[in-house]
Design a protein around this motif. Structure first.
Motif, PDB file in Angstrom:
ATOM      1  N   ILE A   1       0.867  -1.186   0.000  1.00 50.10           N
ATOM      2  CA  ILE A   1       0.000   0.000   0.000  1.00 50.10           C
ATOM      3  C   ILE A   1       0.899   1.230   0.000  1.00 50.10           C
ATOM      4  N   GLU A   2       0.705   2.070  -0.999  1.00 50.08           N
ATOM      5  CA  GLU A   2       1.491   3.311  -1.030  1.00 50.08           C
ATOM      6  C   GLU A   2       0.594   4.449  -0.580  1.00 50.08           C
ATOM      7  N   TYR A   3       0.902   4.978   0.585  1.00 48.51           N
ATOM      8  CA  TYR A   3       0.128   6.108   1.112  1.00 48.51           C
ATOM      9  C   TYR A   3       0.534   7.371   0.364  1.00 48.51           C
ATOM     10  N   SER A   4      -0.155   8.456   0.625  1.00 46.32           N
ATOM     11  CA  SER A   4       0.210   9.706  -0.048  1.00 46.32           C
ATOM     12  C   SER A   4       1.604  10.122   0.433  1.00 46.32           C
ATOM     13  N   LYS A   5       2.256  10.957  -0.354  1.00 45.37           N
ATOM     14  CA  LYS A   5       3.631  11.380  -0.068  1.00 45.37           C
ATOM     15  C   LYS A   5       3.787  11.914   1.352  1.00 45.37           C
ATOM     16  N   SER A   6       2.745  12.642   1.817  1.00 49.23           N
ATOM     17  CA  SER A   6       2.867  13.290   3.130  1.00 49.23           C
ATOM     18  C   SER A   6       2.925  12.265   4.268  1.00 49.23           C
ATOM     19  N   GLU A   7       2.472  11.045   4.006  1.00 50.45           N
ATOM     20  CA  GLU A   7       2.470  10.021   5.062  1.00 50.45           C
ATOM     21  C   GLU A   7       3.861   9.471   5.339  1.00 50.45           C
ATOM     22  N   LYS A   8       4.737   9.585   4.343  1.00 50.65           N
ATOM     23  CA  LYS A   8       6.148   9.219   4.483  1.00 50.65           C
ATOM     24  C   LYS A   8       6.446   7.742   4.671  1.00 50.65           C
ATOM     25  N   PHE A   9       5.470   6.889   4.425  1.00 44.80           N
ATOM     26  CA  PHE A   9       5.845   5.468   4.419  1.00 44.80           C
ATOM     27  C   PHE A   9       4.891   4.661   3.548  1.00 44.80           C
ATOM     28  N   HIS A  10       5.348   3.471   3.210  1.00 44.49           N
ATOM     29  CA  HIS A  10       4.452   2.543   2.544  1.00 44.49           C
ATOM     30  C   HIS A  10       4.468   1.231   3.313  1.00 44.49           C
ATOM     31  N   MET A  11       3.426   0.441   3.075  1.00 44.13           N
ATOM     32  CA  MET A  11       3.247  -0.743   3.905  1.00 44.13           C
ATOM     33  C   MET A  11       3.270  -2.001   3.034  1.00 44.13           C
ATOM     34  N   ASP A  12       4.156  -2.935   3.375  1.00 48.08           N
ATOM     35  CA  ASP A  12       4.181  -4.237   2.705  1.00 48.08           C
ATOM     36  C   ASP A  12       3.451  -5.238   3.589  1.00 48.08           C
ATOM     37  N   ILE A  13       2.396  -5.835   3.029  1.00 50.68           N
ATOM     38  CA  ILE A  13       1.578  -6.766   3.830  1.00 50.68           C
ATOM     39  C   ILE A  13       1.844  -8.189   3.344  1.00 50.68           C
ATOM     40  N   LEU A  14       2.311  -9.030   4.239  1.00 45.00           N
ATOM     41  CA  LEU A  14       2.688 -10.399   3.882  1.00 45.00           C
ATOM     42  C   LEU A  14       1.575 -11.363   4.302  1.00 45.00           C
ATOM     43  N   PRO A  15       0.795 -11.909   3.352  1.00 48.49           N
ATOM     44  CA  PRO A  15      -0.218 -12.900   3.729  1.00 48.49           C
ATOM     45  C   PRO A  15       0.468 -14.186   4.214  1.00 48.49           C
ATOM     46  N   ALA A  16      -0.079 -14.786   5.262  1.00 55.43           N
ATOM     47  CA  ALA A  16       0.599 -15.963   5.824  1.00 55.43           C
ATOM     48  C   ALA A  16      -0.388 -16.849   6.578  1.00 55.43           C
ATOM     49  N   LEU A  17      -0.002 -18.131   6.673  1.00 55.02           N
ATOM     50  CA  LEU A  17      -0.755 -19.089   7.499  1.00 55.02           C
ATOM     51  C   LEU A  17       0.124 -19.515   8.667  1.00 55.02           C
ATOM     52  N   PRO A  18      -0.489 -19.821   9.816  1.00 57.36           N
ATOM     53  CA  PRO A  18       0.343 -20.346  10.912  1.00 57.36           C
ATOM     54  C   PRO A  18       0.937 -21.703  10.518  1.00 57.36           C
ATOM     55  N   ASN A  19       2.150 -21.965  10.958  1.00 62.24           N
ATOM     56  CA  ASN A  19       2.839 -23.145  10.446  1.00 62.24           C
ATOM     57  C   ASN A  19       3.769 -23.764  11.494  1.00 62.24           C
ATOM     58  N   ALA A  20       3.512 -23.495  12.785  1.00 62.28           N
ATOM     59  CA  ALA A  20       4.468 -23.900  13.821  1.00 62.28           C
ATOM     60  C   ALA A  20       4.729 -25.408  13.812  1.00 62.28           C
TER      61      ALA A  20
END
Lengths: 229, 399
Positions: free
Chosen positions: B125-144
């Motif tokens: 997710i790329e937020y607007s420039k003023s937010e100063k960050f973007h978010m990488d979301i990693l989909p995952a399943l529990p696997n212990a």
């Protein structure tokens, strides 16, 4: 009782690399052979006083240090190569620039860690700190202290390690006991009391034996013999 | 930052502080991932039944995040979106799309102009420039369970039995995986929380000590109330400085030493030092001793999955190994030389590596310390006084 490490030349080289990685960044290995590692460059003298620490290095000296195979039983040779220290016995520098930085076997007995980093940050740094103090117009011999030349200085240093009087007889008696693998309570006490160890200095001797292994006692004795000749 | 700087440690602490993410931005980032987590958990969410949980991973979780070198650049905020499920009822592609629908809905609902990007393993997710960050979301399943089985099968029995280091292991998706669109049980594994638990163990004594100091300082009523991100240990700070040093030395060069190698080797070398100077000394002296040699292959093993080699690219790209050692040598030289000089005489090489901009923020604090002109003889006298009082200086001899 830990025995002195028997380092290979590669292990000596690795210890030197650890030293020059951060503590002494301007020293470089200039020779690596089967029997020695030789380093040279600028040695930074760091302060002991916390008040002086924000100042960084107190001074720097051009040096060459030769670490022989057999270290730590055999001491490194240190040469001041920049010509800042007069080659005079009173300043503990020989005409060839080699520095008499400490009574090596006494340091071996006292050191918690006999690594090359400890030698450089310990007695070698102490020697150059002593010179730095002297070069700044302070009588270092009086202010910090020094060992007397030859056998009397050696006996003084040994007496401190062995907690005995600085006479050749007393030091030799103690070394004779400490060169043995075990300490027997029935032996005559080396302090000269004519009593058995068990009813005299046993506690203290066992404490000293914890630091002075038979191997170190042997090295001390050899050095004493060479100075007595 | 108003505290004056009067020694090397305070200067380096202030520099690390200046390259750290600002507290407000950190809190905003927490709000962002909490917000997306709450969105995923709403009753109408397509993954509601799968009990989604979001949490940060990577440098945000470790407390080693640093500002990008350029002010215009953005922070990476890496988060995990873990949903309940199993690889025998979902393909990697299905999981990626399930989460993707929600990520896209979230972006639309929150007025984020750019559509989220479907990356190899993450949604971005790329937020607007003023937010100063973007978010990488990693989909995952529990696997212990499978993770532990894998470790034990590979002979890492002790690690496989370590609940703290394995209980949050994950199965993750990868578009380049040959079975991306099939039901298989050979998904890639990952364990960011396990790694963070290991990282925390490396510095736990100092971490706890610093939390207690904040309580003693009356900034918090109890240790439990101190958020982890408010504590910075010498290990975390040292890693931040080393990463910044690396960033300015390499820019976008693909051969630059990667953060996970710097972080892992630093944490392995660190031995509980209580200030950043001692920590840098130990780390820079010893970090390369933790690189294992097996024949011609070098290993920087993931401490929570020793089968993973963080240096696995070094064999294919030998320049990366060479550059790691070149960078380490440069870092050793730059930081070591600083300690050999007066604290307020920072070598230009170090300023360049930590950036002039950051230095300019910190240097006024050095000027606050009242200058004291001391003659060389006075300095020498202080040494003598200290040695006289404390002893410990060996005496020269002539044999």
């Amino acid at each position: 009782m830990a025995r002195l490490a028997k380092l290979t030349i590669e292990e000596i080289r690795d210890e030197v690399l650890s030293l020059i990685a951060f503590d002494q960044p301007d020293l470089n290995i200039i020779e690596l052979s089967d029997d020695k590692v030789e380093i040279s460059g600028r040695l930074f003298v760091m302060p002991k006083s916390p008040e002086n620490q924000p100042l960084g290095a107190l001074d720097q000296f051009e040096v060459r240090i030769v670490i022989p195979i057999g270290f730590p039983a055999i001491e490194p040779l240190v040469f001041e190569t920049g010509g800042r220290i007069e080659r005079e016995l009173d300043y503990h520098v020989n005409p060839n620039g080699s520095c008499c930085y400490s009574v090596w076997p006494a340091w071996l007995a006292d050191a918690k860690d006999q690594s090359i980093s400890e030698v450089v940050s310990g007695p070698i740094m102490d020697f150059f700190r002593w010179q730095y103090v002297r070069l700044n117009g302070i009588d270092a011999a009086t202010a910090i202290g020094e060992r007397q030349h030859y056998i009397s200085g050696l006996l003084d240093a040994y007496a401190e390690v062995l907690d005995c009087s600085p006479t050749q007889k007393s030091v030799s008696s103690h070394l004779k006991v400490l060169r043995r693998k075990w300490l027997r309570s029935r032996w005559r006490c080396p302090c000269g009391s004519r009593k058995k160890i068990g009813v005299c200095c046993e506690t203290n001797l066992r404490k000293i034996k914890g630091r002075v292994s038979p191997e170190i006692a042997e090295i001390m004795q050899e050095k004493l013999n060479s100075q007595s000749r | 930052m108003t505290k004056q700087i009067s020694n090397h440690i305070e200067f380096l602490d202030a520099m690390a502080d200046a390259i750290d993410i600002p507290t407000k931005l950190h809190e905003k980032a927490i709000d962002r991932y909490n917000s997306i987590g709450e969105y995923f958990q709403r009753p109408t969410s397509g993954i509601f039944d799968r009990d989604p949980v979001t949490y940060p991973q990577g440098s945000f979780l470790l407390g080693t995040v640093i500002r990008p070198v350029g002010d215009a650049d953005e922070f990476d905020l890496d988060i995990v979106c873990q949903v309940q499920g199993s690889d025998n009822e979902l393909t990697q592609e299905e999981l990626k799309q399930l989460v993707g629908i929600e990520v896209n809905d979230y972006a639309s609902a929150n007025g984020i102009a750019k559509s989220p990007k479907d990356g190899r393993r993450c949604w971005t997710i790329e937020y607007s420039k003023s937010e100063k960050f973007h978010m990488d979301i990693l989909p995952a399943l529990p696997n212990a369970h499978r993770y532990r089985e894998f470790l034990i099968e590979k002979g890492h029995v002790g690690l496989g039995a370590d609940v703290e280091l394995t209980e949050n292991a994950l199965a993750i998706t990868d578009k380049e995986h040959e079975n991306y669109a099939s039901i298989t049980n050979d998904w890639l594994i990952s364990n960011p929380r396990g790694y963070a638990a290991w990282f925390r163990q490396q510095q736990s004594a100092e971490f706890d000590r610093r939390k207690s100091l904040l309580v003693e300082d009356r900034q918090f009523a109890s240790v439990d109330e101190v958020p982890d991100y408010r504590v910075k240990t010498p290990l975390q700070r040292a890693i931040q400085l080393l990463k910044r040093h690396r960033d300015t030395m390499y820019g976008d060069d693909p051969d630059k030493p990667i953060s996970i190698i710097i972080t892992t080797l630093s944490a392995q070398a660190y031995s509980g030092e209580q200030n950043i100077g001692d920590a840098l000394r130990t780390i820079l002296t010893d970090m390369d001793k933790h690189i294992a040699d097996e024949g011609s292959v070098r290993y920087v093993r993931n401490p929570v999955n020793p089968e993973e080699n963080f240096a696995d690219k070094w064999e294919e790209f030998p320049a990366r190994e060479k550059e790691f050692h070149r960078w380490l040598k440069a870092a050793q030289t730059d930081f070591s030389h600083y300690f050999r000089r007066p604290y307020d005489s920072v070598p230009s090489d170090l300023v360049e590596r930590l950036t002039q901009n950051t230095f300019d923020k910190v240097s006024p604090l050095m000027a606050l310390a009242s200058p004291t002109v001391v003659s060389p003889k006075e300095v020498a006298s202080k040494e003598v006084d200290y040695i006289t009082e404390h002893g410990g200086n060996s005496k020269p001899w002539q044999g």
